[in-house]
Design an enzyme around this catalytic site. Structure first.
Site, PDB file in Angstrom:
ATOM      1  CB  CYS A   2     -53.507-134.622   2.341  1.00  0.00           C
ATOM      2  SG  CYS A   2     -52.052-134.220   3.331  1.00  0.00           S
ATOM      3  NE  ARG A  27     -54.524-138.478  -2.717  1.00  0.00           N
ATOM      4  CZ  ARG A  27     -53.976-138.400  -3.929  1.00  0.00           C
ATOM      5  NH1 ARG A  27     -54.202-139.345  -4.810  1.00  0.00           N
ATOM      6  NH2 ARG A  27     -53.220-137.377  -4.261  1.00  0.00           N
ATOM      7  CD1 TRP A  74     -48.862-139.593   5.829  1.00  0.00           C
ATOM      8  CD2 TRP A  74     -47.569-137.906   5.141  1.00  0.00           C
ATOM      9  NE1 TRP A  74     -47.551-140.007   5.930  1.00  0.00           N
ATOM     10  CE2 TRP A  74     -46.737-138.988   5.510  1.00  0.00           C
ATOM     11  CE3 TRP A  74     -46.972-136.740   4.672  1.00  0.00           C
ATOM     12  CZ2 TRP A  74     -45.352-138.927   5.424  1.00  0.00           C
ATOM     13  CZ3 TRP A  74     -45.586-136.670   4.590  1.00  0.00           C
ATOM     14  CH2 TRP A  74     -44.806-137.760   4.970  1.00  0.00           C
ATOM     15  CG  ASN A 100     -53.991-132.676  -0.818  1.00  0.00           C
ATOM     16  OD1 ASN A 100     -54.320-132.609   0.354  1.00  0.00           O
ATOM     17  ND2 ASN A 100     -54.609-133.466  -1.684  1.00  0.00           N
ATOM     18  N   GLY A 101     -50.030-130.408  -0.529  1.00  0.00           N
ATOM     19  CA  GLY A 101     -48.814-129.806  -1.043  1.00  0.00           C
ATOM     20  C   GLY A 101     -48.050-129.090   0.048  1.00  0.00           C
ATOM     21  CD  GLU A 483     -41.167-153.671  -4.578  1.00  0.00           C
ATOM     22  OE1 GLU A 483     -42.385-153.672  -4.291  1.00  0.00           O
ATOM     23  OE2 GLU A 483     -40.473-152.641  -4.552  1.00  0.00           O
ATOM     24  CE  LYS A 487     -44.638-153.602  -2.211  1.00  0.00           C
ATOM     25  NZ  LYS A 487     -43.765-152.435  -2.276  1.00  0.00           N
ATOM     26  CD  GLU A 490     -43.691-150.342   1.094  1.00  0.00           C
ATOM     27  OE1 GLU A 490     -43.642-149.098   1.030  1.00  0.00           O
ATOM     28  OE2 GLU A 490     -43.804-151.048   0.079  1.00  0.00           O
ATOM     29  CG  HIS A 506     -16.834-156.858  -1.481  1.00  0.00           C
ATOM     30  ND1 HIS A 506     -15.468-156.910  -1.611  1.00  0.00           N
ATOM     31  CD2 HIS A 506     -17.337-157.626  -2.470  1.00  0.00           C
ATOM     32  CE1 HIS A 506     -15.150-157.667  -2.645  1.00  0.00           C
ATOM     33  NE2 HIS A 506     -16.275-158.113  -3.181  1.00  0.00           N
ATOM     34  CE  LYS A 603     -50.918-147.027  -3.990  1.00  0.00           C
ATOM     35  NZ  LYS A 603     -50.141-148.279  -3.936  1.00  0.00           N
TER      36      LYS A 603
END
Length: 608
Positions: A2, A27, A74, A100-101, A483, A487, A490, A506, A603
């Site tokens: 956050c 964030r 968040w 935050n946390g 990657e 991308k 997300e 396989h 982020k």
């Protein structure tokens, strides 16, 4: 994950808080709130589910105060709602807290407080802190002592800012596992979880360490530990400009940051390519040649895109330095009681330098006597300070949640590290010169790829209509495929899976058909023919193939191609990832996604 911003000085706090929260919205963006006070005392509070713009619209015109704290959230504990938004107050509405946390023992503390008659107004772990501070304030006149007393009972991670309506001359902040930065102004002070909220007002900052608190007043600050020992902190200067945090005319931060990659790579390379000795000059590693030769293997740790860049880095180190190298998710590494070997060099990767799992892995390695280097973008960040040395990316601020220029700059940094270690070992001067020339060619080659944006956008619009996509690659192409899939999912929410091309038969080949297209990463290397065989297997099952590579194959292997300039084989993966970023971005735009703020993501991941 956050955003925190705080202000104390002679100005009206609310506009400063709201502007800072807007810069920190990447964030966390499911709710936001501000609290202010002033010389007359009393708290004024506004909280709102939704974006910072929704909060700003809800703040009344007479919301005045020269001291304040704000937060953009968040959610971790409790769904996004007005009630669960920060700041949180104690029962008497004297103390306001932003956090935050995660407080791991929140339920235990909540039960204890409720048994003492405390009534909670939210589902959050943060509200526990407000009530604990209020309880300890009954035993002391000092806000600092009340905060320390509350934190002594807490298990977990936190970056907090605390406002006391009866002590409007100060804000107390604290850090343990979640960043807090102080900003030094002229007769005013700031605090935030990220320098992005500060650069408009000051370039002089102080980073708190874990276990450290600070009292912030308009005329200065003091720092101290949890056991009340004073600490000494020296301000540092932020290099990034305020303009770095604006879209600069682009539709989104994501496309702005994709377009900034030539310049970002130039900064990462600047002063580090030593053509005279065909090596890389990396003084920040803090390793002499004898120490560098002593390492028998390399372990790279990161999360998300940082982990995938670590896979690319491991490939580079093995190819150029001939040292066994392996990448692993930092979040898994720290929980499996890893064996820390004296002859292994550990490298931690994090754009923010604050990724909690990666930071905890670094601390675990150091506890066991290991040597850790950092590859980070943010100067003065926690991982940078914890590591024994490392490489700063100098990619510039990255605001969009999806990492692009930091990913590419990290891959370039690994190429420099691989070149450096290769020349210390057995990489010939001729091969060193070849890699140096390849590195210097990268920025202009990236510009060539970006010039194809219009044609890639057309392809993205077509492929975005599918419910899912497969990404495949071999050896050098495998981290690129991973990657690329990351991308796409997300930012566009299109389901994407990545597999080594050799593994397709396989199991995953069962999924292939007209409804599931495949992106194949196919450089012109010794495995090209094997990759074409895999593409042929896909086409035989009526699967559509988009090939990303250096030369067009027979049309029977791929319906569509994105062709890029060729560099040295070891460096080609750095370029192969660029068109996949454009593909993901334009797929998201075609689907009308919130490109810079994808759902459920934020982020800087400073919680587990």
């Amino acid at each position: 994950m956050c955003g925190i911003v705080a202000y104390i000085g002679g100005k009206d706090a609310a506009p400063i808080l709201l502007e800072g929260l807007a810069r920190l919205e990447y964030r966390g963006y499911d709710s936001a709130g501000v609290a202010v006070t002033g010389k007359t005392g009393g708290l004024k509070l506004v909280k709102k589910k939704g974006r910072v713009a929704d909060l700003a619209a809800a703040v009344p015109a007479r919301f005045k105060g020269t001291v304040g704290i704000g937060h953009t959230r968040w959610a971790t504990h409790g769904e996004p709602s007005d009630a669960n938004s920060h700041p949180h107050l104690d029962g008497a509405e004297r103390f306001a807290v932003v956090h935050n946390g995660i407080i791991e023992n929140a339920e235990e503390l909540r039960a204890k407080l409720e048994s003492e008659g405390v009534v909670f107004a939210s589902e959050t772990d943060t509200e526990v802190l407000a009530h604990l501070i209020a309880a300890h304030a009954k035993e002391t006149d000092e806000l600092e002592d009340a905060v320390r007393g509350a934190l002594a009972r807490v298990v977990g991670t936190y970056g907090i800012a605390v406002l006391d309506a009866e002590r409007p001359d100060r804000i107390v902040v604290a850090r343990n596992g979640s960043p807090i930065v102080l900003g030094i102004g002229e007769k005013e002070m700031f605090a935030a979880s990220d320098v992005a909220a500060l650069v408009r007002y000051t370039r002089q900052v102080v980073h708190l360490d874990d276990g450290e608190l600070a009292t912030v007043r308009a005329d200065g600050f003091s720092t101290f530990t949890q056991d009340a020992r004073m600490t000494a902190k020296q301000p540092s200067t932020v290099d990034w400009e305020e303009a770095s945090y604006d879209t600069a005319g682009h539709a989104h931060f994501l496309i702005k940051e994709i377009s900034e990659q030539p310049a970002a790579v130039e900064r990462t390379l600047s002063g580090r390519v030593d053509e005279r000795f065909a090596t890389a000059h990396l003084g920040g590693l803090n390793l002499d040649a004898r120490e560098a030769r002593a390492f028998q293997r390399v372990k790279i740790l990161g999360c998300g895109s940082a982990y995938y860049s670590g896979e690319l880095g491991a490939q580079l180190i093995e190819e150029l330095a001939r040292i066994p190298a392996h990448a692993e998710p930092a979040s898994e590494f720290r929980y499996r009681n890893p064996v820390i070997e004296a002859d292994t060099l550990y490298i931690a990767v994090s754009q923010s330098g604050e990724t909690y799992d990666t930071l905890a892995a670094v601390q675990e390695i150091k506890r066991k006597g290991g040597r850790v280097l950092g590859v980070v973008n943010t100067v003065g960040s926690a991982i940078a300070r914890e590591c024994d040395g490392g490489v700063y990316l100098h990619a510039g601020p990255e605001i969009s949640v999806a990492s692009t220029k930091a990913f590419t700059s990290t891959a370039v940094a690994f190429a420099l590290i691989a070149l450096h270690f290769g020349r210390v070992h057995d990489l010939s001067p001729a091969d060193g010169q070849r890699i140096c020339a390849g590195l210097k060619a990268l920025p202009d080659q990236i510009r060539e790829i970006l010039a194809q944006e219009e044609s890639i956008a057309k392809l993205a619009g077509q492929y975005a209509q599918n419910a899912g996509m497969m990404f495949v690659g071999r050896v050098r192409g495998w981290p690129v495929a991973r990657e690329g899939a990351q991308k796409l999912k997300e930012v566009s929410y299109v389901h994407a899976e990545a597999y080594p091309a050799s593994e397709l038969k396989h199991g995953p080949l069962a999924l292939i058909g007209p409804e599931l297209p495949t992106v194949a990463v196919v450089p012109d290397d010794e495995l090209r023919e094997k990759n074409l065989t895999t593409m042929g297997e896909i086409r035989a099952r009526h699967g559509r193939v988009l090939m990303v590579g250096h030369s067009a194959p027979d049309p029977k292997y791929a319906e569509d191609c994105i062709l890029i300039p060729k560099n040295e084989p070891e460096l080609d993966p750095i370029l192969l990832g660029i068109p996949l970023q454009l593909l993901a971005y334009h797929a998201a735009v075609a689907l009308e996604r919130d490109v810079d703020k994808p759902r459920n993501l934020a982020k800087s991941v400073t919680v587990e």
